[in-house]
Design an enzyme around this catalytic site. Structure first.
Site, PDB file in Angstrom:
ATOM      1  N   ASP A  33       0.816  -1.222   0.000  1.00 54.53           N
ATOM      2  CA  ASP A  33       0.000   0.000   0.000  1.00 54.53           C
ATOM      3  C   ASP A  33       0.845   1.265   0.000  1.00 54.53           C
ATOM      4  O   ASP A  33       0.315   2.378   0.063  1.00 54.53           O
ATOM      5  CB  ASP A  33      -0.955   0.002   1.203  1.00 54.53           C
ATOM      6  N   GLY A  34       2.165   1.113  -0.047  1.00 53.45           N
ATOM      7  CA  GLY A  34       3.037   2.288  -0.137  1.00 53.45           C
ATOM      8  C   GLY A  34       3.677   2.687   1.179  1.00 53.45           C
ATOM      9  O   GLY A  34       4.592   3.509   1.209  1.00 53.45           O
ATOM     10  N   ARG A 104      11.830  26.672   3.734  1.00 58.79           N
ATOM     11  CA  ARG A 104      11.466  27.932   3.076  1.00 58.79           C
ATOM     12  C   ARG A 104      10.036  28.335   3.413  1.00 58.79           C
ATOM     13  O   ARG A 104       9.588  29.406   3.060  1.00 58.79           O
ATOM     14  CB  ARG A 104      11.658  27.804   1.551  1.00 58.79           C
ATOM     15  N   ASP A 175      21.508  37.081  -3.575  1.00 61.04           N
ATOM     16  CA  ASP A 175      20.727  38.170  -2.993  1.00 61.04           C
ATOM     17  C   ASP A 175      21.419  38.606  -1.707  1.00 61.04           C
ATOM     18  O   ASP A 175      22.320  37.934  -1.205  1.00 61.04           O
ATOM     19  CB  ASP A 175      19.264  37.753  -2.731  1.00 61.04           C
ATOM     20  N   LYS A 199      17.937  40.272  -6.152  1.00 62.14           N
ATOM     21  CA  LYS A 199      17.071  39.266  -6.809  1.00 62.14           C
ATOM     22  C   LYS A 199      15.602  39.469  -6.451  1.00 62.14           C
ATOM     23  O   LYS A 199      15.261  39.728  -5.306  1.00 62.14           O
ATOM     24  CB  LYS A 199      17.523  37.868  -6.349  1.00 62.14           C
TER      25      LYS A 199
HETATM   26  C1  R5P Z   1      15.936  30.941  -1.903  1.00 59.97           C
HETATM   27  O1  R5P Z   1      15.893  31.996  -1.284  1.00 59.97           O
HETATM   28  C2  R5P Z   1      17.137  30.050  -1.866  1.00 59.97           C
HETATM   29  O2  R5P Z   1      18.194  30.602  -1.141  1.00 59.97           O
HETATM   30  C3  R5P Z   1      17.624  29.739  -3.275  1.00 59.97           C
HETATM   31  O3  R5P Z   1      18.072  30.934  -3.877  1.00 59.97           O
HETATM   32  C4  R5P Z   1      16.517  29.161  -4.091  1.00 59.97           C
HETATM   33  O4  R5P Z   1      15.936  28.079  -3.422  1.00 59.97           O
HETATM   34  C5  R5P Z   1      17.044  28.699  -5.434  1.00 59.97           C
HETATM   35  O5  R5P Z   1      15.983  28.193  -6.165  1.00 59.97           O
HETATM   36  P1  R5P Z   1      16.110  27.990  -7.722  1.00 59.97           P
HETATM   37  O6  R5P Z   1      17.304  27.132  -7.985  1.00 59.97           O
HETATM   38  O7  R5P Z   1      14.820  27.329  -8.095  1.00 59.97           O
HETATM   39  O8  R5P Z   1      16.256  29.330  -8.343  1.00 59.97           O
END
Ligand code: R5P
Length: 301
Positions: A33-34, A104, A175, A199
């Site tokens: 069933d996984g 995140r 960033d 960014k």
């Molecule tokens: C986001 O703030 C993280 O630090 C990375 O910059 C982000 O997860 C990178 O995602 P992707 O490779 O999809 O641009």
């Protein structure tokens, strides 16, 4: 004793070499069933601090449960490892999360959303004495476990994987929030300068990036981030750098998620080299987070 998830076997081995603690023989099964069933394979010879007494597995001393939680299945494996360790009487139970998924989503970004990292952390914190998270996307997540939790940085380890020829490379963060990563890597590498891009994320796989003030003409540039997911951030930054006259662009990250076509996207953008750690085990994981993890947990073993 080190217990480990199916996706963290290589890092678990490197960690066991660093700390001199044996790997348990793990087996990974799945029911029709996984449902997942992770277990210590008691039919194998068990290391000295692990035994089956009266039909019960016992662990004498500490146990380290190591599992990155990139997927829901990985997360479940970690909870199962912790349960095995606790039930076997390990003391203390130490949890190492090389890559923490959902970090995140450290807060509810919109009304009605969960703080997913908090929900994950509460579950993980329920069956452990200590937690160590390698370069969590947001340090705030360490406050969610309900037990002592610490962030461990593996950024410096990336320096050993870089093949640069000049002594004036530029270490760039995508960033401003990631500038500390660039500074840490530059310090570990021992020369060069640092800067950051500006960014703005437009969608899941599209970003707008504005160049940094640094003149990159004829210079080797290392872009450093915590995570590469779709590769859109790194690919967009790479194109800007070549437009600005960079001699070569090198990409480094702690956590190589590399979803979808991230790898080929970076190569097509002209990235000369990709260096990552083994918090997620991918072909680009040529450096290891084991040494900083070992240093962080040493006093508990
Ligand atoms: C986001 O703030 C993280 O630090 C990375 O910059 C982000 O997860 C990178 O995602 P992707 O490779 O999809 O641009």
């Amino acid at each position: 004793m080190i217990l480990y998830g199916s996706q963290s076997q290589s890092l678990a081995y490197s960690l066991s070499q660093e700390v001199g603690v044996p790997l348990a023989p793990m087996a990974y099964d799945r029911f029709p069933d996984g449902e997942l069933l992770i277990r210590v394979d008691t039919s194998q010879s068990l290391p000295g601090l692990m035994a089956v007494d009266a039909g019960t597995l016992s662990i004498d001393g500490p146990a380290v449960a190591v599992a990155s939680t990139a997927t829901a299945a990985d997360h479940l494996e970690l909870l199962q490892l912790q349960d095995i360790a606790r039930a076997a009487g390990a003391d203390p139970v130490i949890t190492v999360i090389p890559y923490m998924g959902y970090a995140r989503q450290e807060i509810a970004h919109e009304p009605g959303q969960p703080a997913s990292a908090r929900a994950m952390a509460r579950a993980i914190g329920a069956t452990t004495d200590y937690v160590f998270v390698v370069d969590p996307h947001e340090a705030l997540v360490c406050e969610y476990f309900g037990v002592p939790a610490e962030a461990v940085s593996a950024v410096g380890e990336l320096a050993t994987g870089l093949s640069l020829s000049s002594d004036q490379p530029v270490f760039l963060a995508p960033d401003e929030g990631a500038i500390e990563l660039a500074e840490t890597l530059q310090a570990a590498y021992g020369c060069g300068s640092t800067d950051f891009f500006v960014k703005e994320r437009l969608s899941g796989d599209e970003v707008d990036i504005k160049p940094s003030a640094t003149d990159v003409t004829d210079r080797e540039v290392v872009i450093v981030d915590d995570i590469v997911a779709t590769g859109s951030t790194m690919a967009t930054a790479t194109e800007l750098l070549y437009d600005g006259g960079a001699a070569s662009v090198h990409v480094s990250c702690v956590h190589p998620l590399f979803v979808e076509s991230a790898y080929s996207r970076l190569r097509r953008a002209g990235v000369r080299e990709i260096v990552a750690t083994d918090t997620l085990e991918r072909p680009v994981s040529q450096t290891s987070a084991a040494a900083p993890i070992a240093a962080a947990i040493a006093d508990l073993l």
